[in-house]
Design an enzyme around this catalytic site. Structure first.
Site, PDB file in Angstrom:
ATOM      1  N   THR A 166      37.520  33.922  43.189  1.00 42.86           N
ATOM      2  CA  THR A 166      38.282  32.687  43.013  1.00 42.86           C
ATOM      3  C   THR A 166      39.736  33.582  42.681  1.00 42.86           C
ATOM      4  OG1 THR A 166      36.625  31.072  42.363  1.00 42.86           O
ATOM      5  CG2 THR A 166      39.193  30.631  41.821  1.00 42.86           C
ATOM      6  N   LYS A 185      41.974  31.309  33.819  1.00 38.15           N
ATOM      7  CA  LYS A 185      42.712  32.129  34.895  1.00 38.15           C
ATOM      8  C   LYS A 185      42.793  31.353  36.285  1.00 38.15           C
ATOM      9  CE  LYS A 185      39.521  33.767  37.860  1.00 38.15           C
ATOM     10  NZ  LYS A 185      38.673  34.464  38.905  1.00 38.15           N
ATOM     11  N   LYS A 204      39.642  25.792  46.501  1.00 39.59           N
ATOM     12  CA  LYS A 204      39.173  26.008  45.279  1.00 39.59           C
ATOM     13  C   LYS A 204      39.780  25.592  44.084  1.00 39.59           C
ATOM     14  CE  LYS A 204      35.953  27.317  42.315  1.00 39.59           C
ATOM     15  NZ  LYS A 204      35.481  28.856  41.921  1.00 39.59           N
TER      16      LYS A 204
END
Lengths: 293, 293
Positions: free
Chosen positions: B102, B245, B177
Protein backbone atom coordinates in the site's frame (compact mmCIF):
# COMPACT_ATOMS: atom_id res chain seq x y z
CA UNK A 1 -50.03 -9.68 32.07
CA UNK A 2 -49.11 -8.94 28.46
CA UNK A 3 -51.44 -6.55 26.68
CA UNK A 4 -53.99 -8.12 24.33
CA UNK A 5 -56.67 -6.89 21.92
CA UNK A 6 -59.35 -8.33 24.23
CA UNK A 7 -58.37 -6.22 27.25
CA UNK A 8 -56.31 -3.28 26.02
CA UNK A 9 -57.32 -0.08 24.25
CA UNK A 10 -54.34 1.66 22.68
CA UNK A 11 -53.91 5.40 22.17
CA UNK A 12 -51.46 6.46 19.45
CA UNK A 13 -50.11 10.00 19.24
CA UNK A 14 -48.15 11.17 16.18
CA UNK A 15 -49.21 9.83 12.79
CA UNK A 16 -46.32 10.91 10.59
CA UNK A 17 -44.34 8.87 8.10
CA UNK A 18 -43.34 6.45 10.89
CA UNK A 19 -46.31 6.66 13.28
CA UNK A 20 -49.09 6.12 10.73
CA UNK A 21 -47.98 2.65 9.58
CA UNK A 22 -47.02 1.67 13.16
CA UNK A 23 -50.52 2.59 14.40
CA UNK A 24 -51.97 0.74 11.43
CA UNK A 25 -50.19 -2.48 12.46
CA UNK A 26 -51.61 -2.18 15.99
CA UNK A 27 -55.09 -1.62 14.60
CA UNK A 28 -54.78 -4.61 12.24
CA UNK A 29 -53.78 -6.78 15.19
CA UNK A 30 -57.26 -6.12 16.61
CA UNK A 31 -56.61 -3.49 19.28
CA UNK A 32 -59.25 -0.80 19.84
CA UNK A 33 -57.32 2.26 18.62
CA UNK A 34 -57.54 5.88 19.79
CA UNK A 35 -55.66 8.50 17.82
CA UNK A 36 -54.47 12.06 18.12
CA UNK A 37 -52.06 13.94 15.86
CA UNK A 38 -51.48 17.58 14.92
CA UNK A 39 -53.10 17.39 11.47
CA UNK A 40 -56.31 15.40 11.70
CA UNK A 41 -56.12 14.63 7.96
CA UNK A 42 -53.28 12.19 8.68
CA UNK A 43 -55.64 10.11 10.82
CA UNK A 44 -58.33 9.72 8.13
CA UNK A 45 -57.47 6.17 7.03
CA UNK A 46 -57.21 4.90 10.62
CA UNK A 47 -60.52 6.58 11.58
CA UNK A 48 -62.17 5.05 8.54
CA UNK A 49 -60.95 1.66 9.73
CA UNK A 50 -62.56 2.24 13.15
CA UNK A 51 -60.14 4.32 15.24
CA UNK A 52 -61.56 6.93 17.63
CA UNK A 53 -60.36 10.50 17.14
CA UNK A 54 -59.43 12.68 20.13
CA UNK A 55 -58.89 16.42 20.14
CA UNK A 56 -56.16 16.31 22.77
CA UNK A 57 -53.56 14.02 24.34
CA UNK A 58 -55.51 14.38 27.59
CA UNK A 59 -58.71 12.98 26.14
CA UNK A 60 -56.81 10.19 24.38
CA UNK A 61 -54.92 9.22 27.54
CA UNK A 62 -58.11 9.07 29.60
CA UNK A 63 -59.55 6.54 27.10
CA UNK A 64 -56.49 4.29 26.73
CA UNK A 65 -54.84 1.46 28.69
CA UNK A 66 -51.64 1.91 26.74
CA UNK A 67 -50.39 5.08 25.06
CA UNK A 68 -47.82 4.98 22.25
CA UNK A 69 -46.16 8.17 21.01
CA UNK A 70 -44.12 8.84 17.87
CA UNK A 71 -43.63 12.58 17.60
CA UNK A 72 -40.79 14.84 16.40
CA UNK A 73 -38.45 16.50 18.84
CA UNK A 74 -37.71 16.06 22.55
CA UNK A 75 -39.67 19.30 23.09
CA UNK A 76 -42.71 17.59 21.52
CA UNK A 77 -42.22 14.55 23.76
CA UNK A 78 -42.03 16.81 26.81
CA UNK A 79 -45.21 18.69 25.77
CA UNK A 80 -47.16 15.50 25.09
CA UNK A 81 -46.19 13.78 28.34
CA UNK A 82 -45.52 16.52 30.88
CA UNK A 83 -47.20 19.67 29.53
CA UNK A 84 -50.51 21.08 30.75
CA UNK A 85 -53.40 18.79 29.85
CA UNK A 86 -50.92 16.14 28.75
CA UNK A 87 -50.64 12.37 28.94
CA UNK A 88 -49.13 11.75 32.38
CA UNK A 89 -51.62 13.96 34.21
CA UNK A 90 -54.58 12.30 32.48
CA UNK A 91 -53.51 8.69 32.11
CA UNK A 92 -55.51 5.88 33.65
CA UNK A 93 -53.79 4.51 36.77
CA UNK A 94 -51.76 1.45 35.82
CA UNK A 95 -51.50 2.36 32.17
CA UNK A 96 -48.44 1.77 29.99
CA UNK A 97 -46.86 4.87 28.42
CA UNK A 98 -44.51 4.07 25.53
CA UNK A 99 -42.52 6.79 23.78
CA UNK A 100 -41.03 5.53 20.51
CA UNK A 101 -39.70 8.92 19.38
CA UNK A 102 -35.91 9.20 19.21
CA UNK A 103 -35.48 11.59 22.11
CA UNK A 104 -33.37 12.48 25.12
CA UNK A 105 -32.38 9.72 27.59
CA UNK A 106 -32.56 12.23 30.44
CA UNK A 107 -36.08 13.26 29.46
CA UNK A 108 -37.09 9.59 29.30
CA UNK A 109 -35.88 9.15 32.87
CA UNK A 110 -37.88 12.24 33.99
CA UNK A 111 -41.05 10.95 32.31
CA UNK A 112 -40.56 7.58 33.98
CA UNK A 113 -40.31 9.26 37.39
CA UNK A 114 -43.40 11.41 36.79
CA UNK A 115 -45.38 8.45 35.45
CA UNK A 116 -44.49 6.38 38.51
CA UNK A 117 -45.95 9.11 40.76
CA UNK A 118 -49.27 8.61 38.96
CA UNK A 119 -49.10 4.83 39.25
CA UNK A 120 -48.22 4.41 35.55
CA UNK A 121 -45.25 2.62 33.91
CA UNK A 122 -43.36 4.27 31.08
CA UNK A 123 -40.96 2.86 28.50
CA UNK A 124 -38.62 4.63 26.10
CA UNK A 125 -38.54 2.55 22.95
CA UNK A 126 -36.98 4.31 19.95
CA UNK A 127 -36.63 2.41 16.73
CA UNK A 128 -34.39 2.04 13.74
CA UNK A 129 -35.26 0.77 10.29
CA UNK A 130 -36.85 3.91 8.82
CA UNK A 131 -40.14 4.29 7.00
CA UNK A 132 -39.62 1.01 5.15
CA UNK A 133 -39.09 -0.81 8.45
CA UNK A 134 -42.22 0.86 9.84
CA UNK A 135 -44.36 -0.13 6.84
CA UNK A 136 -43.08 -3.69 6.82
CA UNK A 137 -43.26 -4.08 10.62
CA UNK A 138 -39.54 -4.90 10.66
CA UNK A 139 -38.27 -2.20 13.01
CA UNK A 140 -35.49 -2.70 15.51
CA UNK A 141 -36.96 -1.59 18.85
CA UNK A 142 -34.58 -0.63 21.70
CA UNK A 143 -36.44 -0.35 24.96
CA UNK A 144 -35.61 1.15 28.34
CA UNK A 145 -37.65 1.00 31.54
CA UNK A 146 -38.99 -1.56 33.97
CA UNK A 147 -38.52 -5.13 32.67
CA UNK A 148 -42.04 -6.20 33.75
CA UNK A 149 -43.54 -3.27 31.82
CA UNK A 150 -41.42 -4.26 28.81
CA UNK A 151 -42.73 -7.82 28.96
CA UNK A 152 -46.27 -6.48 29.24
CA UNK A 153 -45.78 -4.26 26.16
CA UNK A 154 -44.16 -7.00 24.08
CA UNK A 155 -47.30 -7.92 22.06
CA UNK A 156 -47.54 -4.28 20.91
CA UNK A 157 -43.84 -4.17 19.99
CA UNK A 158 -44.25 -7.45 18.12
CA UNK A 159 -46.88 -5.78 15.89
CA UNK A 160 -44.29 -3.24 14.74
CA UNK A 161 -40.84 -4.75 14.95
CA UNK A 162 -38.62 -7.78 14.47
CA UNK A 163 -35.60 -7.12 16.70
CA UNK A 164 -36.96 -6.14 20.10
CA UNK A 165 -34.44 -5.80 22.92
CA UNK A 166 -34.73 -4.62 26.51
CA UNK A 167 -31.68 -2.42 27.05
CA UNK A 168 -32.07 -1.58 30.76
CA UNK A 169 -33.78 0.97 32.98
CA UNK A 170 -35.44 4.27 32.00
CA UNK A 171 -33.46 6.02 29.24
CA UNK A 172 -31.51 2.90 28.20
CA UNK A 173 -33.51 2.53 24.99
CA UNK A 174 -32.65 6.12 24.05
CA UNK A 175 -29.00 5.56 25.00
CA UNK A 176 -28.87 2.54 22.69
CA UNK A 177 -30.35 4.55 19.83
CA UNK A 178 -27.81 7.32 20.49
CA UNK A 179 -24.96 4.80 20.32
CA UNK A 180 -26.34 3.69 16.95
CA UNK A 181 -26.49 7.29 15.69
CA UNK A 182 -22.95 8.02 16.93
CA UNK A 183 -21.59 5.06 14.94
CA UNK A 184 -23.55 6.12 11.85
CA UNK A 185 -22.52 9.78 12.03
CA UNK A 186 -18.81 9.23 11.47
CA UNK A 187 -19.37 6.24 9.20
CA UNK A 188 -21.35 8.22 6.61
CA UNK A 189 -18.66 10.92 6.71
CA UNK A 190 -16.07 8.24 5.91
CA UNK A 191 -18.19 6.78 3.12
CA UNK A 192 -18.83 10.20 1.56
CA UNK A 193 -15.16 11.20 1.76
CA UNK A 194 -13.93 7.87 0.40
CA UNK A 195 -16.31 8.03 -2.55
CA UNK A 196 -15.53 11.70 -3.23
CA UNK A 197 -11.83 10.78 -3.30
CA UNK A 198 -12.41 7.79 -5.60
CA UNK A 199 -14.54 9.73 -8.08
CA UNK A 200 -12.07 12.61 -8.11
CA UNK A 201 -9.28 10.08 -8.79
CA UNK A 202 -11.24 8.87 -11.81
CA UNK A 203 -12.12 5.37 -10.60
CA UNK A 204 -15.18 3.57 -11.94
CA UNK A 205 -18.01 3.28 -9.41
CA UNK A 206 -18.57 -0.33 -10.35
CA UNK A 207 -14.92 -1.44 -10.07
CA UNK A 208 -14.57 0.45 -6.80
CA UNK A 209 -17.54 -1.24 -5.16
CA UNK A 210 -16.41 -4.64 -6.49
CA UNK A 211 -13.10 -4.15 -4.67
CA UNK A 212 -14.14 -2.52 -1.39
CA UNK A 213 -17.82 -3.38 -0.90
CA UNK A 214 -17.31 -6.70 0.82
CA UNK A 215 -14.17 -6.04 2.87
CA UNK A 216 -13.28 -3.98 5.93
CA UNK A 217 -15.11 -0.91 4.58
CA UNK A 218 -18.31 -2.83 3.90
CA UNK A 219 -21.59 -2.30 5.74
CA UNK A 220 -25.00 -0.67 5.39
CA UNK A 221 -23.64 2.85 5.02
CA UNK A 222 -21.27 1.98 2.14
CA UNK A 223 -23.30 -0.74 0.47
CA UNK A 224 -26.72 0.90 0.63
CA UNK A 225 -26.16 4.65 1.02
CA UNK A 226 -22.83 4.65 -0.86
CA UNK A 227 -24.53 2.95 -3.79
CA UNK A 228 -27.14 5.76 -3.79
CA UNK A 229 -24.37 8.37 -3.74
CA UNK A 230 -22.78 6.78 -6.80
CA UNK A 231 -26.15 7.15 -8.60
CA UNK A 232 -26.47 10.79 -7.49
CA UNK A 233 -29.52 9.79 -5.43
CA UNK A 234 -29.79 12.01 -2.36
CA UNK A 235 -33.48 11.44 -1.57
CA UNK A 236 -34.36 10.50 2.02
CA UNK A 237 -34.14 7.74 3.58
CA UNK A 238 -33.24 9.40 6.82
CA UNK A 239 -33.60 13.20 6.80
CA UNK A 240 -30.60 15.43 7.45
CA UNK A 241 -32.47 17.63 9.93
CA UNK A 242 -33.66 14.64 11.95
CA UNK A 243 -30.07 13.38 12.03
CA UNK A 244 -28.90 16.76 13.36
CA UNK A 245 -31.54 16.49 16.10
CA UNK A 246 -30.20 13.08 17.14
CA UNK A 247 -26.58 14.24 17.05
CA UNK A 248 -27.50 17.21 19.24
CA UNK A 249 -29.11 14.94 21.84
CA UNK A 250 -26.15 12.54 21.77
CA UNK A 251 -23.61 15.33 22.24
CA UNK A 252 -25.58 16.79 25.16
CA UNK A 253 -25.77 13.40 26.85
CA UNK A 254 -22.09 12.70 26.19
CA UNK A 255 -21.17 16.03 27.76
CA UNK A 256 -23.37 15.28 30.75
CA UNK A 257 -21.45 11.99 31.17
CA UNK A 258 -18.05 13.69 30.73
CA UNK A 259 -17.30 11.98 27.39
CA UNK A 260 -15.55 13.73 24.50
CA UNK A 261 -16.70 12.58 21.06
CA UNK A 262 -14.72 14.57 18.48
CA UNK A 263 -15.92 12.49 15.51
CA UNK A 264 -19.56 13.13 16.40
CA UNK A 265 -18.92 16.82 17.06
CA UNK A 266 -17.31 17.24 13.65
CA UNK A 267 -20.05 15.23 11.92
CA UNK A 268 -22.70 17.48 13.46
CA UNK A 269 -20.79 20.54 12.30
CA UNK A 270 -20.63 19.16 8.74
CA UNK A 271 -24.33 18.22 8.67
CA UNK A 272 -25.20 21.71 9.90
CA UNK A 273 -23.16 23.12 7.01
CA UNK A 274 -25.11 20.88 4.65
CA UNK A 275 -28.43 22.01 6.13
CA UNK A 276 -27.40 25.67 5.84
CA UNK A 277 -26.53 25.05 2.19
CA UNK A 278 -30.07 23.83 1.48
CA UNK A 279 -29.72 20.13 2.36
CA UNK A 280 -32.15 19.91 5.31
CA UNK A 281 -34.56 17.64 3.47
CA UNK A 282 -31.92 15.45 1.82
CA UNK A 283 -31.15 11.93 2.98
CA UNK A 284 -28.05 11.67 5.16
CA UNK A 285 -25.99 10.47 2.16
CA UNK A 286 -26.40 14.06 0.87
CA UNK A 287 -23.32 14.88 2.96
CA UNK A 288 -21.42 13.73 -0.13
CA UNK A 289 -22.39 16.98 -1.86
CA UNK A 290 -20.23 18.83 0.67
CA UNK A 291 -17.09 16.93 -0.36
CA UNK A 292 -17.32 16.43 -4.09
CA UNK A 293 -15.56 18.94 -6.31
CA UNK B 1 0.32 -14.25 -22.75
CA UNK B 2 -0.53 -14.92 -19.11
CA UNK B 3 2.38 -15.90 -16.91
CA UNK B 4 2.76 -19.59 -16.14
CA UNK B 5 5.08 -21.77 -14.03
CA UNK B 6 6.52 -23.26 -17.22
CA UNK B 7 7.78 -19.98 -18.64
CA UNK B 8 7.95 -17.46 -15.77
CA UNK B 9 10.46 -17.09 -12.97
CA UNK B 10 9.13 -14.86 -10.20
CA UNK B 11 11.18 -12.64 -7.91
CA UNK B 12 9.58 -11.69 -4.60
CA UNK B 13 10.89 -8.81 -2.47
CA UNK B 14 9.63 -8.29 1.09
CA UNK B 15 8.88 -11.38 3.16
CA UNK B 16 7.05 -9.89 6.15
CA UNK B 17 3.79 -10.97 7.72
CA UNK B 18 2.00 -10.41 4.37
CA UNK B 19 4.76 -11.10 1.84
CA UNK B 20 5.94 -14.45 3.22
CA UNK B 21 2.63 -16.30 2.79
CA UNK B 22 1.97 -14.56 -0.55
CA UNK B 23 5.35 -15.73 -1.89
CA UNK B 24 4.63 -19.17 -0.49
CA UNK B 25 1.42 -19.42 -2.54
CA UNK B 26 3.34 -18.50 -5.71
CA UNK B 27 5.98 -21.10 -4.95
CA UNK B 28 3.34 -23.77 -4.26
CA UNK B 29 1.75 -23.00 -7.62
CA UNK B 30 4.97 -24.21 -9.24
CA UNK B 31 6.77 -20.98 -10.17
CA UNK B 32 10.55 -20.85 -9.89
CA UNK B 33 10.92 -18.38 -7.04
CA UNK B 34 13.70 -15.85 -6.38
CA UNK B 35 13.66 -14.01 -3.07
CA UNK B 36 15.20 -10.99 -1.40
CA UNK B 37 14.25 -9.38 1.91
CA UNK B 38 16.04 -7.31 4.53
CA UNK B 39 16.43 -10.12 7.07
CA UNK B 40 17.50 -13.29 5.31
CA UNK B 41 16.14 -15.38 8.20
CA UNK B 42 12.61 -14.62 7.00
CA UNK B 43 13.38 -16.36 3.70
CA UNK B 44 14.55 -19.63 5.30
CA UNK B 45 11.38 -21.67 4.73
CA UNK B 46 11.05 -20.55 1.10
CA UNK B 47 14.74 -21.28 0.41
CA UNK B 48 14.39 -24.70 1.96
CA UNK B 49 11.47 -25.32 -0.41
CA UNK B 50 13.66 -24.39 -3.39
CA UNK B 51 13.69 -20.61 -3.73
CA UNK B 52 16.89 -18.88 -4.83
CA UNK B 53 18.26 -16.23 -2.47
CA UNK B 54 19.60 -12.93 -3.85
CA UNK B 55 21.68 -10.37 -1.99
CA UNK B 56 20.12 -7.39 -3.75
CA UNK B 57 17.01 -6.30 -5.64
CA UNK B 58 19.29 -5.82 -8.66
CA UNK B 59 20.43 -9.44 -8.72
CA UNK B 60 16.87 -10.68 -8.14
CA UNK B 61 15.47 -8.49 -10.92
CA UNK B 62 18.07 -9.71 -13.40
CA UNK B 63 17.00 -13.32 -12.74
CA UNK B 64 13.21 -12.81 -12.88
CA UNK B 65 10.53 -12.48 -15.56
CA UNK B 66 8.11 -11.03 -13.03
CA UNK B 67 8.96 -9.13 -9.84
CA UNK B 68 6.48 -8.85 -6.97
CA UNK B 69 7.14 -6.47 -4.07
CA UNK B 70 5.50 -6.22 -0.64
CA UNK B 71 7.53 -3.83 1.44
CA UNK B 72 6.73 -1.21 4.10
CA UNK B 73 6.58 2.46 3.26
CA UNK B 74 6.47 4.44 0.02
CA UNK B 75 10.12 5.32 0.69
CA UNK B 76 10.93 1.57 0.62
CA UNK B 77 9.00 1.17 -2.64
CA UNK B 78 10.94 4.07 -4.15
CA UNK B 79 14.27 2.60 -3.01
CA UNK B 80 13.48 -0.87 -4.32
CA UNK B 81 12.26 0.29 -7.75
CA UNK B 82 14.07 3.54 -8.50
CA UNK B 83 17.09 3.65 -6.18
CA UNK B 84 20.66 2.89 -7.21
CA UNK B 85 21.08 -0.78 -8.10
CA UNK B 86 17.34 -1.23 -7.91
CA UNK B 87 14.70 -3.18 -9.82
CA UNK B 88 13.85 -0.93 -12.75
CA UNK B 89 17.48 -0.38 -13.79
CA UNK B 90 18.20 -4.12 -13.65
CA UNK B 91 14.97 -5.73 -14.82
CA UNK B 92 14.90 -7.97 -17.87
CA UNK B 93 13.34 -6.17 -20.84
CA UNK B 94 9.67 -7.08 -21.08
CA UNK B 95 9.38 -8.10 -17.46
CA UNK B 96 6.33 -7.48 -15.25
CA UNK B 97 6.90 -5.37 -12.13
CA UNK B 98 4.12 -5.65 -9.56
CA UNK B 99 4.10 -3.59 -6.38
CA UNK B 100 1.57 -4.89 -3.85
CA UNK B 101 2.61 -2.57 -1.03
CA UNK B 102 0.00 0.00 0.00
CA UNK B 103 1.82 3.06 -1.28
CA UNK B 104 1.45 6.39 -3.02
CA UNK B 105 -0.60 6.59 -6.25
CA UNK B 106 1.74 9.29 -7.57
CA UNK B 107 4.80 7.13 -6.93
CA UNK B 108 3.07 4.23 -8.72
CA UNK B 109 2.59 6.46 -11.77
CA UNK B 110 6.27 7.51 -11.65
CA UNK B 111 7.43 3.88 -11.46
CA UNK B 112 5.17 3.00 -14.39
CA UNK B 113 6.74 5.76 -16.47
CA UNK B 114 10.30 4.71 -15.56
CA UNK B 115 9.54 1.06 -16.19
CA UNK B 116 8.13 1.87 -19.62
CA UNK B 117 11.41 3.57 -20.56
CA UNK B 118 13.17 0.25 -19.90
CA UNK B 119 10.62 -1.73 -21.89
CA UNK B 120 8.98 -3.15 -18.76
CA UNK B 121 5.33 -3.03 -17.60
CA UNK B 122 4.47 -2.16 -13.99
CA UNK B 123 1.32 -2.65 -11.97
CA UNK B 124 0.30 -1.20 -8.62
CA UNK B 125 -1.74 -3.86 -6.86
CA UNK B 126 -2.30 -3.21 -3.16
CA UNK B 127 -4.42 -5.63 -1.19
CA UNK B 128 -6.87 -5.77 1.63
CA UNK B 129 -7.73 -8.70 3.83
CA UNK B 130 -4.80 -8.61 6.25
CA UNK B 131 -2.50 -11.41 7.35
CA UNK B 132 -5.40 -13.87 7.51
CA UNK B 133 -6.35 -13.04 3.91
CA UNK B 134 -2.70 -13.45 2.89
CA UNK B 135 -2.35 -16.85 4.57
CA UNK B 136 -5.64 -18.12 3.16
CA UNK B 137 -5.02 -16.68 -0.33
CA UNK B 138 -8.27 -14.70 0.00
CA UNK B 139 -6.97 -11.16 -0.50
CA UNK B 140 -8.86 -8.45 -2.34
CA UNK B 141 -6.40 -7.18 -4.98
CA UNK B 142 -6.95 -3.72 -6.51
CA UNK B 143 -4.78 -3.22 -9.55
CA UNK B 144 -3.75 -0.21 -11.58
CA UNK B 145 -1.76 -0.12 -14.81
CA UNK B 146 -1.99 -1.35 -18.36
CA UNK B 147 -4.92 -3.76 -18.83
CA UNK B 148 -2.87 -6.19 -20.96
CA UNK B 149 -0.22 -6.36 -18.23
CA UNK B 150 -2.98 -6.96 -15.67
CA UNK B 151 -4.35 -9.85 -17.75
CA UNK B 152 -0.83 -11.25 -18.05
CA UNK B 153 -0.33 -11.09 -14.28
CA UNK B 154 -3.71 -12.61 -13.45
CA UNK B 155 -2.42 -16.17 -12.77
CA UNK B 156 -0.07 -14.73 -10.12
CA UNK B 157 -2.87 -12.69 -8.54
CA UNK B 158 -5.09 -15.76 -8.54
CA UNK B 159 -2.50 -17.57 -6.37
CA UNK B 160 -2.94 -14.91 -3.67
CA UNK B 161 -6.41 -13.44 -3.87
CA UNK B 162 -10.11 -13.99 -4.45
CA UNK B 163 -11.45 -10.56 -5.46
CA UNK B 164 -9.16 -9.26 -8.20
CA UNK B 165 -10.23 -6.09 -9.96
CA UNK B 166 -8.53 -3.88 -12.56
CA UNK B 167 -9.21 -0.33 -11.37
CA UNK B 168 -7.67 1.66 -14.25
CA UNK B 169 -4.31 3.07 -15.29
CA UNK B 170 -1.12 3.47 -13.23
CA UNK B 171 -1.94 4.48 -9.63
CA UNK B 172 -5.61 3.45 -9.82
CA UNK B 173 -5.00 0.40 -7.64
CA UNK B 174 -3.46 2.62 -4.97
CA UNK B 175 -6.30 5.14 -5.33
CA UNK B 176 -8.83 2.37 -4.74
CA UNK B 177 -6.97 1.22 -1.62
CA UNK B 178 -6.88 4.83 -0.38
CA UNK B 179 -10.64 5.15 -0.87
CA UNK B 180 -11.03 2.00 1.24
CA UNK B 181 -8.79 3.41 3.99
CA UNK B 182 -10.64 6.75 3.96
CA UNK B 183 -13.97 4.97 4.56
CA UNK B 184 -12.45 2.86 7.32
CA UNK B 185 -10.75 5.77 9.09
CA UNK B 186 -13.92 7.63 10.04
CA UNK B 187 -15.92 4.43 10.47
CA UNK B 188 -13.69 3.06 13.24
CA UNK B 189 -13.85 6.46 14.96
CA UNK B 190 -17.66 6.23 14.89
CA UNK B 191 -17.61 2.66 16.18
CA UNK B 192 -15.21 3.51 19.01
CA UNK B 193 -17.17 6.61 20.04
CA UNK B 194 -20.54 4.83 19.87
CA UNK B 195 -19.28 1.96 22.02
CA UNK B 196 -17.57 4.30 24.48
CA UNK B 197 -20.87 6.17 24.85
CA UNK B 198 -22.87 2.95 25.29
CA UNK B 199 -20.52 1.52 27.92
CA UNK B 200 -20.45 4.82 29.80
CA UNK B 201 -24.27 4.86 29.73
CA UNK B 202 -24.22 1.43 31.36
CA UNK B 203 -25.64 -0.63 28.51
CA UNK B 204 -24.86 -4.33 28.21
CA UNK B 205 -22.51 -5.18 25.34
CA UNK B 206 -24.66 -8.10 24.34
CA UNK B 207 -27.99 -6.22 24.29
CA UNK B 208 -26.36 -3.33 22.43
CA UNK B 209 -24.99 -5.53 19.64
CA UNK B 210 -28.31 -7.40 19.41
CA UNK B 211 -30.03 -4.06 18.72
CA UNK B 212 -27.56 -2.24 16.48
CA UNK B 213 -25.36 -4.94 14.92
CA UNK B 214 -27.59 -5.74 11.97
CA UNK B 215 -29.03 -2.32 11.14
CA UNK B 216 -27.72 0.91 9.65
CA UNK B 217 -24.63 0.88 11.91
CA UNK B 218 -23.71 -2.69 10.97
CA UNK B 219 -20.62 -3.67 8.98
CA UNK B 220 -17.14 -5.12 9.37
CA UNK B 221 -15.86 -2.35 11.63
CA UNK B 222 -18.73 -2.64 14.16
CA UNK B 223 -19.39 -6.36 13.91
CA UNK B 224 -15.77 -7.59 13.87
CA UNK B 225 -13.66 -4.82 15.42
CA UNK B 226 -16.43 -3.52 17.69
CA UNK B 227 -16.90 -7.02 19.07
CA UNK B 228 -13.14 -7.09 19.88
CA UNK B 229 -13.41 -3.71 21.61
CA UNK B 230 -16.21 -5.03 23.80
CA UNK B 231 -13.89 -7.89 24.87
CA UNK B 232 -11.02 -5.45 25.58
CA UNK B 233 -9.08 -7.06 22.72
CA UNK B 234 -6.82 -4.50 21.08
CA UNK B 235 -4.37 -6.89 19.41
CA UNK B 236 -3.63 -6.32 15.71
CA UNK B 237 -5.31 -7.05 13.11
CA UNK B 238 -4.24 -3.97 11.28
CA UNK B 239 -1.48 -2.00 13.02
CA UNK B 240 -2.06 1.60 14.11
CA UNK B 241 1.24 2.82 12.65
CA UNK B 242 0.51 1.24 9.27
CA UNK B 243 -2.89 2.91 9.30
CA UNK B 244 -1.27 6.28 9.98
CA UNK B 245 1.01 5.68 6.99
CA UNK B 246 -2.00 5.06 4.76
CA UNK B 247 -3.88 8.08 6.09
CA UNK B 248 -0.83 10.24 5.43
CA UNK B 249 -0.65 9.07 1.81
CA UNK B 250 -4.39 9.59 1.31
CA UNK B 251 -4.31 13.11 2.73
CA UNK B 252 -1.34 14.04 0.52
CA UNK B 253 -3.11 12.74 -2.58
CA UNK B 254 -6.37 14.45 -1.62
CA UNK B 255 -4.54 17.74 -1.20
CA UNK B 256 -2.87 17.26 -4.57
CA UNK B 257 -6.34 16.80 -6.10
CA UNK B 258 -7.77 19.81 -4.27
CA UNK B 259 -10.09 17.74 -2.05
CA UNK B 260 -10.78 18.56 1.61
CA UNK B 261 -11.36 15.50 3.79
CA UNK B 262 -12.01 16.74 7.34
CA UNK B 263 -13.08 13.34 8.67
CA UNK B 264 -9.85 11.74 7.50
CA UNK B 265 -7.76 14.64 8.80
CA UNK B 266 -9.31 14.34 12.24
CA UNK B 267 -8.99 10.53 12.25
CA UNK B 268 -5.27 10.83 11.47
CA UNK B 269 -4.87 13.34 14.27
CA UNK B 270 -6.59 10.96 16.71
CA UNK B 271 -4.54 7.95 15.61
CA UNK B 272 -1.37 9.99 16.03
CA UNK B 273 -2.48 10.79 19.58
CA UNK B 274 -3.01 7.08 20.16
CA UNK B 275 0.44 6.26 18.77
CA UNK B 276 2.04 8.95 20.95
CA UNK B 277 0.28 7.43 23.97
CA UNK B 278 1.91 4.04 23.31
CA UNK B 279 -0.61 2.54 20.88
CA UNK B 280 1.59 2.19 17.75
CA UNK B 281 1.49 -1.60 17.80
CA UNK B 282 -2.20 -1.91 18.69
CA UNK B 283 -4.84 -2.91 16.18
CA UNK B 284 -6.84 0.00 14.80
CA UNK B 285 -9.70 -0.76 17.21
CA UNK B 286 -7.31 0.45 19.93
CA UNK B 287 -8.58 3.95 19.14
CA UNK B 288 -11.32 3.06 21.63
CA UNK B 289 -8.83 3.53 24.46
CA UNK B 290 -8.69 7.22 23.58
CA UNK B 291 -12.41 7.69 24.17
CA UNK B 292 -13.31 5.48 27.10
CA UNK B 293 -13.37 7.07 30.52
Amino acid sequence: MPVSPATTSVGFIGLGIMGAPMAGHIQKAGYKLHVYTRSRAKAAALIEAGATWHDSPASLAAASDAVVTMVGYPSDVEDVYLGKGAVVANARPGSLLIDMTTSSPSLAARIAAEAAKKGCRSLDAPVSGGDVGAREARLSIMAGGDKAAFDEAMPLFACMGKTIVHQGGPGAGQHCKMANQIVIASTIIGVAEGLAYAMKAGLSAEALMASIGSGAAGGFQLNVLGARILKDDFAPGFLVHHFIKDQTIALEEAERMGLKLPGLAQAKHLFEQLAAAGGREMGTQGIYTLFRR
